[in-house]
Design a protein around this motif. Structure first.
Motif, PDB file in Angstrom:
ATOM      1  N   GLY A 406       0.797  -1.225   0.000  1.00  0.00           N
ATOM      2  CA  GLY A 406       0.000   0.000   0.000  1.00  0.00           C
ATOM      3  C   GLY A 406       0.828   1.272   0.000  1.00  0.00           C
ATOM      4  O   GLY A 406       0.324   2.336   0.317  1.00  0.00           O
ATOM      5  N   GLN A 407       2.121   1.182  -0.349  1.00  0.00           N
ATOM      6  CA  GLN A 407       2.964   2.394  -0.394  1.00  0.00           C
ATOM      7  C   GLN A 407       2.912   2.974  -1.802  1.00  0.00           C
ATOM      8  O   GLN A 407       3.860   2.873  -2.574  1.00  0.00           O
ATOM      9  N   TRP A 408       1.802   3.613  -2.106  1.00  0.00           N
ATOM     10  CA  TRP A 408       1.535   4.044  -3.481  1.00  0.00           C
ATOM     11  C   TRP A 408       2.466   5.148  -3.954  1.00  0.00           C
ATOM     12  O   TRP A 408       2.604   5.372  -5.144  1.00  0.00           O
ATOM     13  N   LEU A 409       3.110   5.830  -3.007  1.00  0.00           N
ATOM     14  CA  LEU A 409       3.984   6.947  -3.373  1.00  0.00           C
ATOM     15  C   LEU A 409       5.053   6.533  -4.384  1.00  0.00           C
ATOM     16  O   LEU A 409       5.441   7.307  -5.252  1.00  0.00           O
ATOM     17  N   TRP A 410       5.542   5.287  -4.256  1.00  0.00           N
ATOM     18  CA  TRP A 410       6.671   4.880  -5.104  1.00  0.00           C
ATOM     19  C   TRP A 410       6.255   4.708  -6.559  1.00  0.00           C
ATOM     20  O   TRP A 410       7.092   4.740  -7.451  1.00  0.00           O
ATOM     21  N   LEU A 411       4.963   4.485  -6.805  1.00  0.00           N
ATOM     22  CA  LEU A 411       4.522   4.242  -8.185  1.00  0.00           C
ATOM     23  C   LEU A 411       4.816   5.416  -9.123  1.00  0.00           C
ATOM     24  O   LEU A 411       5.472   5.237 -10.149  1.00  0.00           O
ATOM     25  N   PRO A 412       4.323   6.635  -8.760  1.00  0.00           N
ATOM     26  CA  PRO A 412       4.638   7.747  -9.667  1.00  0.00           C
ATOM     27  C   PRO A 412       6.133   8.023  -9.757  1.00  0.00           C
ATOM     28  O   PRO A 412       6.623   8.417 -10.825  1.00  0.00           O
TER      29      PRO A 412
ATOM     30  N   GLY B 173       3.615   2.123 -22.557  1.00  0.00           N
ATOM     31  CA  GLY B 173       4.137   0.880 -22.003  1.00  0.00           C
ATOM     32  C   GLY B 173       4.193   0.924 -20.487  1.00  0.00           C
ATOM     33  O   GLY B 173       3.910  -0.066 -19.805  1.00  0.00           O
ATOM     34  N   LEU B 174       4.533   2.100 -19.965  1.00  0.00           N
ATOM     35  CA  LEU B 174       4.627   2.250 -18.512  1.00  0.00           C
ATOM     36  C   LEU B 174       3.265   2.056 -17.846  1.00  0.00           C
ATOM     37  O   LEU B 174       3.140   1.360 -16.837  1.00  0.00           O
ATOM     38  N   LEU B 175       2.229   2.684 -18.427  1.00  0.00           N
ATOM     39  CA  LEU B 175       0.880   2.529 -17.862  1.00  0.00           C
ATOM     40  C   LEU B 175       0.446   1.071 -17.936  1.00  0.00           C
ATOM     41  O   LEU B 175      -0.123   0.526 -16.980  1.00  0.00           O
ATOM     42  N   LEU B 176       0.732   0.442 -19.073  1.00  0.00           N
ATOM     43  CA  LEU B 176       0.389  -0.976 -19.217  1.00  0.00           C
ATOM     44  C   LEU B 176       1.107  -1.793 -18.147  1.00  0.00           C
ATOM     45  O   LEU B 176       0.514  -2.674 -17.510  1.00  0.00           O
ATOM     46  N   LEU B 209     -10.488  -2.970 -10.121  1.00  0.00           N
ATOM     47  CA  LEU B 209     -10.568  -3.585 -11.451  1.00  0.00           C
ATOM     48  C   LEU B 209     -10.826  -2.542 -12.528  1.00  0.00           C
ATOM     49  O   LEU B 209     -10.294  -2.628 -13.633  1.00  0.00           O
ATOM     50  N   ARG B 210     -11.639  -1.551 -12.198  1.00  0.00           N
ATOM     51  CA  ARG B 210     -11.914  -0.493 -13.190  1.00  0.00           C
ATOM     52  C   ARG B 210     -10.663   0.328 -13.463  1.00  0.00           C
ATOM     53  O   ARG B 210     -10.352   0.646 -14.606  1.00  0.00           O
ATOM     54  N   TRP B 211      -9.955   0.689 -12.392  1.00  0.00           N
ATOM     55  CA  TRP B 211      -8.714   1.463 -12.573  1.00  0.00           C
ATOM     56  C   TRP B 211      -7.717   0.679 -13.411  1.00  0.00           C
ATOM     57  O   TRP B 211      -7.061   1.221 -14.301  1.00  0.00           O
ATOM     58  N   ILE B 212      -7.601  -0.601 -13.097  1.00  0.00           N
ATOM     59  CA  ILE B 212      -6.638  -1.425 -13.842  1.00  0.00           C
ATOM     60  C   ILE B 212      -7.027  -1.484 -15.316  1.00  0.00           C
ATOM     61  O   ILE B 212      -6.186  -1.353 -16.206  1.00  0.00           O
ATOM     62  N   ILE B 218      -5.512   2.328 -21.743  1.00  0.00           N
ATOM     63  CA  ILE B 218      -4.777   3.523 -22.176  1.00  0.00           C
ATOM     64  C   ILE B 218      -3.387   3.111 -22.673  1.00  0.00           C
ATOM     65  O   ILE B 218      -2.914   3.566 -23.715  1.00  0.00           O
ATOM     66  N   GLY B 219      -2.740   2.209 -21.927  1.00  0.00           N
ATOM     67  CA  GLY B 219      -1.420   1.729 -22.344  1.00  0.00           C
ATOM     68  C   GLY B 219      -1.452   1.098 -23.717  1.00  0.00           C
ATOM     69  O   GLY B 219      -0.570   1.326 -24.546  1.00  0.00           O
ATOM     70  N   LEU B 220      -2.491   0.305 -23.965  1.00  0.00           N
ATOM     71  CA  LEU B 220      -2.606  -0.352 -25.277  1.00  0.00           C
ATOM     72  C   LEU B 220      -3.094   0.623 -26.331  1.00  0.00           C
ATOM     73  O   LEU B 220      -2.729   0.511 -27.507  1.00  0.00           O
ATOM     74  N   GLY B 221      -3.930   1.577 -25.885  1.00  0.00           N
ATOM     75  CA  GLY B 221      -4.519   2.530 -26.816  1.00  0.00           C
ATOM     76  C   GLY B 221      -3.478   3.413 -27.495  1.00  0.00           C
ATOM     77  O   GLY B 221      -3.712   3.907 -28.593  1.00  0.00           O
TER      78      GLY B 221
END
Lengths: 485, 500
Positions: A406-412, B173-176, B209-212, B218-221
């Motif tokens: 749950g450490q979402w900060l690292w994602l961006p 690619g990053l978003l995917l 699931l919706r966010w994913i 978007i990544g594929l788009g």
């Protein structure tokens, strides 16, 4: 078979002395020693894979009194990388230094550095760790100054000053621990340690000392000038190996010794500094005008990724998920080591062939030096973290652990860091593909391009496709019992 | 070591090894390079033939290699992957022939054909990917392999186009990647399963699931050039003609569209995608893209740019078919994967021939070109009519099934107007070209005419590929009901996805 532990230290040490005595034979002697060191490391890997962790009490004195050498998956893996990178940089160096005197000095210093590094990786007590770290820093300063010239000397002097400061702080921590617990043996300390003020203060001092040496943002300022101005083979080993030594000690101390005294807040702080290092280092790499400076700032950024693993490791419960993340961390350190040394050797080739390493003037490199351009591209793939490199797998696990805890900060931060890395790597390639005759006419493949190519392939293909073995290797157990890993 | 667990790897190796070998060749070893290229392309066709036969007879193929704990590289064959593998392999063979002819006498051919082979290797790997992780790996490899192809000419425009291409695709690619890691974390290893990998799992957070889904699409788009993520495609036009052909027909754009199909059908599954209300948004984006691409195409005088915007529009038929629930729309969308590929590659081959032979780059320069280059122009005409959707060319079959699917799903009120408007717009930007080519009087001099001997209008290597693909586009439309036709194959896919 535990006396195998002596050879990776002893061989380069003797080699260093030999090249000092016979500087005319420096090239053949040095190469033979590098090969022998690699052989010793390979033997260690084979025996370790077969028998697991090893401990050697030198002279038969029990740990606590005498010197103990210990080897576990982490130290053996780093040792193997060090001997491979060392051999490649050594082969490259045989043709790099035109002046035989400088070449002789390079070999004796480099072999001494290699001995110190290997001793550090195998040390089982804090005093030896301190001594080897100090030795490593002094030799590294001497190597930085090897090229001569004002910029190199200035950078070396700054490196020396800051290194001494780091050592001093570290030594203070060591003293405090000895006063508090009466032992410097890592296993002994781990058993005696309790979460109390003396442990916290000592840990803080040790860690700050090591952060200076591993150039974690904002204590990184000494690194770019030192790595960018040293001769190319030296930059390669400094960036790939020497800064990792301090990071290795952070890992060793945090998870094998101080585990009971750790707090998530402290780990988070290092993680945030790591994140800042990723962003700042990548940004400066993007703005760099010279290839070697770019590579140096990229090292600052990549070290940041290593530190970002700490809060994740601490937040994961000990067991399979922490082991997976730990393996990813080691894989990242290894991939970066190979990729960065390849990049520096490639930059060295360009600098010697073209007479400069200004990125904006690299036009025509793709035509004149196709192999080296390929090296830059492969190393770039590993630095960005694209498949099939080992970095890609490590980054996947980094993201997975961040989501899991749950450490979402690292994602961006990982996201932006990746894009910036893409930008700085492909900026170089864009110029290299561009039209210009400045690099000179088409050249045949030169032998000096081969070591860099092999290093880059190791980072990008071998470590990516063969990474699964690393986790098995690390799972063979530790010789530093007492920790929870 | 039986065929069932080595065949996917062999298919990969059949273009990977020739590609790597070609990198090592000297620039002037034409014969060896051409032999390696052709050997790889033909070997791949044979191996894929074996795989098609096997999958049709319900044989399973899988190569598995563990990269890290819990992360397996899986190459396998199901009906959908075989469709895309067969398309890429067939068109690669033709494009290789074309590229050998096209690049004759130009520098850096070893580099070009090396990356060309890597590009196809990545496409085929992506087609055979058996889980989301493997798909991501090859999706990124495809980005890497195509960058040097786009930058190949080394001109400032080429380097700039490649940079824009890279900025878009790396971000996508990053978003995917983030979406895939997230899904892997909450749902375990996501293998592609007919009917949807997630359909067997319950208790997953619908919001996550919706966010994913959004991250993945978007990544594929980006590669599928969905508006507003399409900006790289017209810029990538600077690539040499064979690269554009491959990029638009099978490699990059199709990789994105294929990924969307995979995510909707084999990861989420039609049922879950329907429950989560994910598809209407995708449908709307696809519809906007279809119309927007066509309108932009109208105003392009540069032939390759007009074709590029046409791709933006046409590839979204695949996304549209995927977004409409129901087997008929699925058939329409998936079969367009093949139909659009074959027709679009014809158009780009022809555009390359005009530029190569007469120096024609613009629509306004095409007056009377039909008489000067009848073979190429005939191929162009068939493909263009197919794009508009005129029977019996293949494009008609796709649109027919999309329309039927919309009626079946009860969304005809907005899908049919989109289809009709798009067909009218297609006609509006293709028919004037055909009119100019066949009925206007040729100018006294072409922009840059090449003087060649020989009986044909072009060297055979450049003339035959478009003629063959045009004939193919006609044949798969005429004989759409025949066994092993793309249509019949997609009917098999749709039946399996919907569990019919």
């Amino acid at each position: 078979m535990t006396n195998l532990l002596v050879w990776p230290v002893l061989v380069p040490l003797l080699g260093g002395l030999a090249t000092l005595l016979a500087p005319r034979l420096a090239n053949p002697l040095g190469l033979a020693c590098s090969l022998a060191t690699l052989g010793a490391a390979a033997a260690l890997v084979v025996v370790f894979a077969d028998q697991g962790p090893m401990i050697l009490a030198l002279g038969g004195w029990a740990p606590g009194l005498g010197i103990a050498l210990r080897a576990d998956g982490l130290s053996v893996a780093l040792l193997a990388m060090s001997s491979l990178v060392g051999l490649a940089a050594g082969v490259y160096a045989t043709g790099y230094f035109a002046d035989p005197d400088v070449r002789g000095r390079f070999w004796s210093l480099w072999l001494l550095l290699s001995a110190a590094l290997h001793a550090l990786l195998l040390s089982g007590d804090l005093f030896n760790l301190y001594v080897t770290l100090e030795l490593l820093a002094l030799v590294a300063v001497a190597l930085t100054a090897l090229g001569g010239g004002r910029a190199a000397l200035e950078a070396a002097l700054r490196y020396l000053t800051i290194g001494l400061l780091g050592s001093l702080v570290f030594l203070l921590g060591v003293t405090l621990l000895y006063a508090g617990y009466g032992t410097l043996d890592l296993v002994g300390l781990a058993g005696a340690l309790r979460p109390e003020p003396v442990a916290w203060v000592a840990l803080s001092l040790l860690t700050v000392g090591l952060l200076i040496k591993s150039a974690l943002f904002p204590l990184h300022f000494w690194l770019p000038p030192a790595h960018a101005n040293a001769p190319a083979p030296v930059s390669a080993v400094l960036s790939a190996l020497v800064v990792k030594a301090a990071f290795y000690m952070v890992l060793r101390l945090w998870f094998d010794v101080f585990d009971p005294a750790l707090t998530q807040a402290a780990a988070n702080l290092l993680g945030v500094l790591g994140g800042a290092a990723v962003l700042w280092g990548s940004w400066r790499a993007l703005r760099a005008e010279r290839l070697k400076l770019l590579a140096a700032y990229s090292t600052v950024a990549q070290l940041g990724y290593l530190f970002m693993f700490l809060p994740l490791l601490l937040a994961l419960p000990p067991g399979p998920s922490r082991d997976v993340a730990f393996g990813a961390l080691v894989l990242l350190a290894l991939s970066h080591g190979f990729a960065k040394s390849a990049l520096f050797l490639g930059a060295g080739v360009i600098q010697q062939r073209a007479g400069h390493d200004r990125i904006a003037d690299l036009g025509g490199t793709a035509r004149a030096l196709p192999v080296t351009t390929f090296v830059l591209a492969l190393a770039g793939v590993a630095l960005i973290g694209l498949p099939p490199s080992g970095t890609f797998l490590a980054k996947w696990q980094l993201l997975a652990s961040a989501i899991e805890t749950g450490q979402w900060l690292w994602l961006p931060i990982v996201g932006i860091g990746t894009l910036l890395a893409g930008a700085y790597c492909f900026r170089v390639l864009g110029h290299a593909f561009g039209p210009s005759d400045r690099v000179g006419a088409a050249l045949a493949v030169g032998g000096e391009e081969i070591p860099a190519l092999l290093l880059a392939i190791t980072a990008t293909v071998v470590l990516g496709l063969g990474a699964a073995g690393l986790w098995e290797f690390l799972a063979l157990g530790t010789a530093f019992d007492g920790g929870s890993r | 070591m039986s065929l069932s667990n080595t065949l996917p790897a062999l298919i990969l190796v059949s273009s990977l090894l020739p590609g790597l070998a070609i990198f090592l060749l000297r620039e002037d070893s034409h014969v060896l390079r051409t032999s390696l290229n052709m050997f790889g392309a033909i070997a791949k066709v044979i191996l894929v033939g074996v795989m098609v036969w096997g999958v049709f007879h319900a044989q399973s193929f899988e190569t598995r290699w563990t990269l890290a704990p819990g992360l397996d590289l899986v190459l396998s064959a199901d009906a959908l992957s075989v469709l895309f593998v067969a398309l890429s392999t067939g068109l690669w063979l033709l494009t290789t022939v074309y590229a050998i002819g096209y690049l004759e006498g130009t520098p850096h051919r070893s580099r070009f054909f090396g990356f060309f082979s890597l590009c196809v290797t990545a496409t085929v790997g992506l087609a055979m990917a058996g889980n989301l992780f493997t798909f991501v790996v090859f999706y990124e490899l495809l980005t890497l392999a195509t960058y040097p192809l786009v930058a190949h000419k080394g001109t400032p425009a080429a380097v700039r186009g490649a940079r824009i291409y890279l900025a878009y695709t790396l971000s996508g690619g990053l978003l995917l990647l983030i979406g895939a890691v997230w899904l892997r974390t909450i749902a375990g290893p996501v293998d592609f399963v007919e009917g949807g990998a997630l359909s067997d799992l319950s208790g997953l957070d619908p919001t996550a699931l919706r966010w994913i889904f959004a991250l993945l699409i978007i990544g594929l788009g980006v590669k599928a050039a969905l508006v507003p993520l399409h900006g790289w495609l017209p810029q990538a036009m600077v690539a040499p003609a064979p690269v554009s052909s491959l990029l638009h027909a099978v490699a990059v754009v199709k990789a994105g569209a294929f990924g969307i199909v995979r995510v909707v059908y084999d990861v989420y599954g039609v049922e879950l995608a329907g429950t989560l209300q994910l598809l209407p948004v995708l449908g709307a984006v696809a519809a906007i893209t279809i119309i927007y691409g066509s309108i932009k195409a109208l105003s392009q005088d540069h032939l390759k740019k007009r074709l590029a915007y046409s791709t933006v529009s046409q590839v979204s038929y695949i996304a549209l078919g995927t977004a409409i629930l129901g087997p008929l729309a699925t058939i329409g969308g998936v079969v367009h994967l093949v139909h659009q590929g074959i027709m679009k590659i014809t158009l780009f081959f022809a555009a390359g021939n005009y530029a190569e032979n007469l120096g024609i780059h613009k629509v306004s320069e095409m007056d009377g070109v039909g008489r000067r280059m009848p073979g190429t122009t005939l191929a162009f005409t068939i493909a263009a009519l197919g794009m508009i959707g005129i029977p019996p060319v293949a494009g008609f079959v796709s649109k027919w099934y999309l329309g039927l699917g919309a009626v079946e799903a009860g969304v005809a009120h907005w899908v049919l107007p989109v289809l009709i408007a798009s067909s009218l717009l297609n006609a509006a930007y293709f028919l004037p070209i055909l009119y100019r080519a066949w009925f206007k009087v040729a100018p006294t001099a072409w922009p840059a005419e090449q003087v060649r001997g020989g009986r044909l209008e072009m060297p055979g290597a450049l003339l035959w590929p478009p003629v063959v693909t045009a004939a193919l586009a006609l044949a798969i439309g005429l004989f759409a009901g025949a066994p092993y036709s793309p249509l019949e194959w997609t009917q098999l896919i749709a039946a399996r996805e919907y569990g019919l």
